[in-house]
Write an enzyme that holds these catalytic residues in place. Structure first.
Site, PDB file in Angstrom:
ATOM      1  N   ASP A  39       0.815  -1.212   0.000  1.00  0.00           N
ATOM      2  CA  ASP A  39       0.000   0.000   0.000  1.00  0.00           C
ATOM      3  C   ASP A  39       0.849   1.263   0.000  1.00  0.00           C
ATOM      4  O   ASP A  39       0.328   2.350  -0.222  1.00  0.00           O
ATOM      5  CB  ASP A  39      -0.934   0.004   1.215  1.00  0.00           C
ATOM      6  N   ASP A  80     -12.327  -7.105   9.482  1.00  0.00           N
ATOM      7  CA  ASP A  80     -12.499  -8.533   9.743  1.00  0.00           C
ATOM      8  C   ASP A  80     -13.749  -8.797  10.577  1.00  0.00           C
ATOM      9  O   ASP A  80     -14.569  -9.656  10.250  1.00  0.00           O
ATOM     10  CB  ASP A  80     -11.250  -9.101  10.431  1.00  0.00           C
TER      11      ASP A  80
END
Length: 730
Positions: free
Chosen positions: A138, A442
């Site tokens: 990233d 998550d």
């Protein structure tokens, strides 16, 4: 005909269930009695503000305790038999797996550590042609790309070496640091030395590139183009002789632009999801943090023991392995092993609908991330509305094709899929892929899957499947916890709150209670702050908040406290940990309630009001020698930010003053019988948090509490006592 032996076994823990349910019944009676006592006393006299705050704290603790019992109702353990897979299936019949590894900052997540994670994944005990490893960078850093190319070159030697000699430790760094080496066949020692020299050379080259700094000059995490690079070579092995199949390694750096929200880790995972759909399109996905190395090479086969079991695979979304860490000390003062989560809560949820998604170390079914959108009769145009303008992506959904030839046209398509504009007007992050809206992608994604009727499984084999790097600094531990709790509260304050959204789902009551508990866990901040200040202030002024020792109602309060401690101790001992773990967990839990839960709550409220933007800072994986020495010796490192340290020191200082002055007062005026509960509570806080006292007064090393923080905390404590005294007397 006799049925073939099962790939896995599920064993309910009946002994633990009986203990847990008996405790829940008796404790519920005690809590009901406490509430009755408080309410009945309010009818006899008007309650004071301190008494109302104490009662509110007791109610919040009671509700959270009740919700937490869902984790203990049906604990399960599971066993896998990966050796039976190959008895029933050939290597060619095993499903393919894509491995997703995310990194963002080469300064906090060193490229050498990421390389070791990548190499351990490429060397898993699984058919090499069935593995594809995708690395999301990233940061778009040239150093990370260089490190991945070096890792690929080294893997051409490392993977065949591991396969040939059946190496168990497949992370090169850990393997070459071992001392308990053994003879694994003719030529092993010579081959090992050759591989070791190549690893040292690779390590040196990456370190030189890192120290040179040229590759970091144009490093910009917020603004860079998309870049996809595929590394594969199946034509020859490391020695250039026999044909050896190798896993594919794909480097992906998605486009970043300050004008577009990138959705943190969830956004990076969704880019990998789309890119992998075009290249390997494997039916299963393993997600790993960049420091979470594959420790047991058979983890993929263990996960497949569940995923290809015809009895459970139809609605099985993912198999979650526990997160374990290689750098934990014997004292584990920061509760780095997360014992309560992975040894108590997740096995308990496994007996319900399955554990929550835990960020790393899980094998996900690709189909589950598409939800019900992708069906055989779904219109092509409708799919494009959900998945975006890429025709090739939509076509790949109808095919299980593994692209052996990655053409320039295919690479161009993957860069398009990794562009920051691609998700505009689509359902990515809303109904498809890993879900956005929360920093805890998550937790939120797993919650939605369970709401839709999917199930999950918790697999905790004797040998850790994955080993990561635990935080070894107080500041990092508490701030990481604040980020987790802020993410949970973002879900709580949304229309997807487990309090209401789960009512419409196919989720069981107990499973819903587990999610509600996690979403409301940050509310522990209120009772902990109240019980660490209000009873102590009243002790200083001789105002009783609890029954006298001679009063029979005092036994109810005593029972609740003592039995809670004994139940916690029973859980610790039953999971094989020493008694000191029980004490350490109480200390770090209090610290998290005061700092992590409070900061998480404040950040979530500010974001809800639009006064603060969501941000995600990677946990620092780099630790200096001094920091490690403190941790290994069981000493807290109080080199922390003032925002983190001041509230902790203030509360300890406040309790020291109130305990000394209040205990003296009770001896003088003979009110010990009436004030014992508050004296004990203050003494308990001081004993649990003794390392803070030690850091303030006795320690002289660099890890001690800074004098400036001690003086600031003393001033805040004095101000609170003066202000509190005025309110109590008014």
């Amino acid at each position: 005909m006799e049925a073939p032996p099962p790939f896995n076994l599920c064993n309910p823990n009946k002994k633990s269930a009986i203990i847990n349910r008996s405790y829940a019944l008796l404790h519920s009676i005690a809590i009901t009695s406490l509430i009755f006592y408080r309410l009945s006393s309010f009818f006899h006299s008007t309650p004071s503000l301190p008494l109302l705050l104490a009662f509110t704290s007791e109610l919040i603790l009671s509700v959270l305790w009740l919700l937490s019992q869902a984790f203990l109702w049906r604990p399960f353990t599971r066993q896998t038999f990966p050796e039976r897979l190959l008895q029933d299936k050939n290597d060619d019949e095993l499903p393919a797996i894509d491995v997703f590894i995310c990194t963002a900052d080469p300064e906090k997540e060193p490229p050498l550590e990421v390389m070791n994670t990548v190499l351990s994944a490429m060397a898993m005990d699984y058919p090499a042609e069935k593995l594809s490893v995708y690395v999301s960078d990233d940061g778009g850093c040239g150093l990370t790309l260089y490190a991945m190319k070096e890792a690929w070159e080294f893997s051409r030697y490392w993977v065949p070496f591991c396969t040939r000699f059946g190496i168990k430790t497949r992370c090169p760094k850990l393997y070459f640091s071992r001392f308990d080496d053994e003879f694994l066949g003719q030529g092993y020692e010579a081959e090992k030395e050759k591989i070791k020299l190549k690893y040292k050379l690779m390590e040196k080259q990456v370190q030189e590139a890192e120290s040179n700094g040229k590759m970091l000059e144009e490093f910009n995490t917020k603004n860079h183009p998309a870049h996809v690079e595929v590394m594969q070579d199946e034509s020859h092995n490391a020695n250039g002789t026999n044909q050896v199949k190798m896993p594919r390694l794909v480097y992906v750096s998605r486009e970043k632009n300050p004008s577009y929200h990138h959705h943190f880790k969830a956004g990076a995972l969704n880019v990998l999801f789309r890119v992998s759909n075009m290249i390997s399109n494997s039916p299963y996905i393993l997600v790993l943090d960049c420091d979470m190395r594959c420790n047991d090479p058979t983890s993929a086969k263990q996960a497949m023991c569940f995923h290809i079991d015809p009895k459970i695979n139809s609605n099985l979304a993912f198999v979650q392995f526990p997160q374990k860490f290689h750098n934990l000390s014997k004292m584990d003062i920061y509760d780095g092993q997360l014992r309560s989560t992975f040894l108590v809560k997740w096995p308990g949820m496994d007996g319900l609908q399955g554990p929550m998604l835990s960020g790393s170390g899980f094998y996900m079914k690709r189909k589950a991330l598409y939800r019900d959108i992708v069906q055989e009769d779904t219109d092509f145009t409708q799919l494009k509305q959900y998945l975006g303008p890429s025709n090739e992506l939509v076509k790949s959904l109808k095919s299980a094709k593994y692209n052996t030839d990655v053409t320039s046209r295919l690479l161009e398509e993957t860069r398009f899929l990794a562009s920051c504009k691609y998700e505009e007007g689509t359902q990515w992050g809303k109904q498809v892929g890993f879900l956005y809206m929360s920093l805890l992608e998550d937790y939120f994604t797993g919650f939605n899957l369970h709401c839709e009727g999917w199930k999950s499984i918790f697999c905790n084999p004797p040998s850790p499947a994955f080993l990561g790097t635990a935080t070894t600094k107080l500041n990092d531990t508490l701030l990481q916890g604040s980020r987790w709790n802020c993410g949970a509260l973002q879900v709580t304050f949304s229309r997807f709150s487990p309090l209401i959204y789960g009512l419409k789902s196919r989720m069981s009551l107990l499973q819903r209670m587990c999610y509600v508990y996690l979403s409301l866990q940050p509310f522990y901040f209120f009772p902990i702050w109240c019980l660490a200040t209000i009873p102590q202030l009243c002790l200083l002024h001789g105002i009783p908040l609890y029954p006298k020792v001679s009063n029979s109602w005092f036994m109810v309060f005593s029972y609740i406290f003592i039995m809670s401690q004994l139940k916690h101790l029973e859980e610790v001992l039953s999971t094989g940990d020493p008694i000191r773990t029980w004490w350490n967990e109480q200390r770090i839990w209090m610290m998290k309630a005061i700092i992590s839960y409070t900061i998480g709550m404040l950040n979530a409220v500010l974001k809800l009001l639009g006064l603060k933007e969501a941000n995600f800072v990677p946990t620092n994986k780099v630790a200096d020698d001094e920091q490690i020495t403190f941790y290994q010796n069981g000493l807290f490192n109080f080199q922390a930010s003032t925002v983190v340290l001041t509230p902790l020191i203030t509360l300890v200082t406040l309790n020291m003053i109130c305990f000394a002055a209040g205990a003296t007062r009770t001896i003088v005026d003979g009110s010990f019988n009436a004030m014992f509960g508050q004296i004990f509570l203050s003494f308990y806080v001081l004993m649990v948090q003794y390392p803070l006292i030690d850091g303030m007064i006795f320690r002289k090393d660099k890890g001690r509490v800074p004098t400036s923080v001690t003086l600031l905390s003393l001033a805040i404590s004095a101000s609170f006592l003066c202000f509190g005294s005025l309110i109590i007397k008014s």
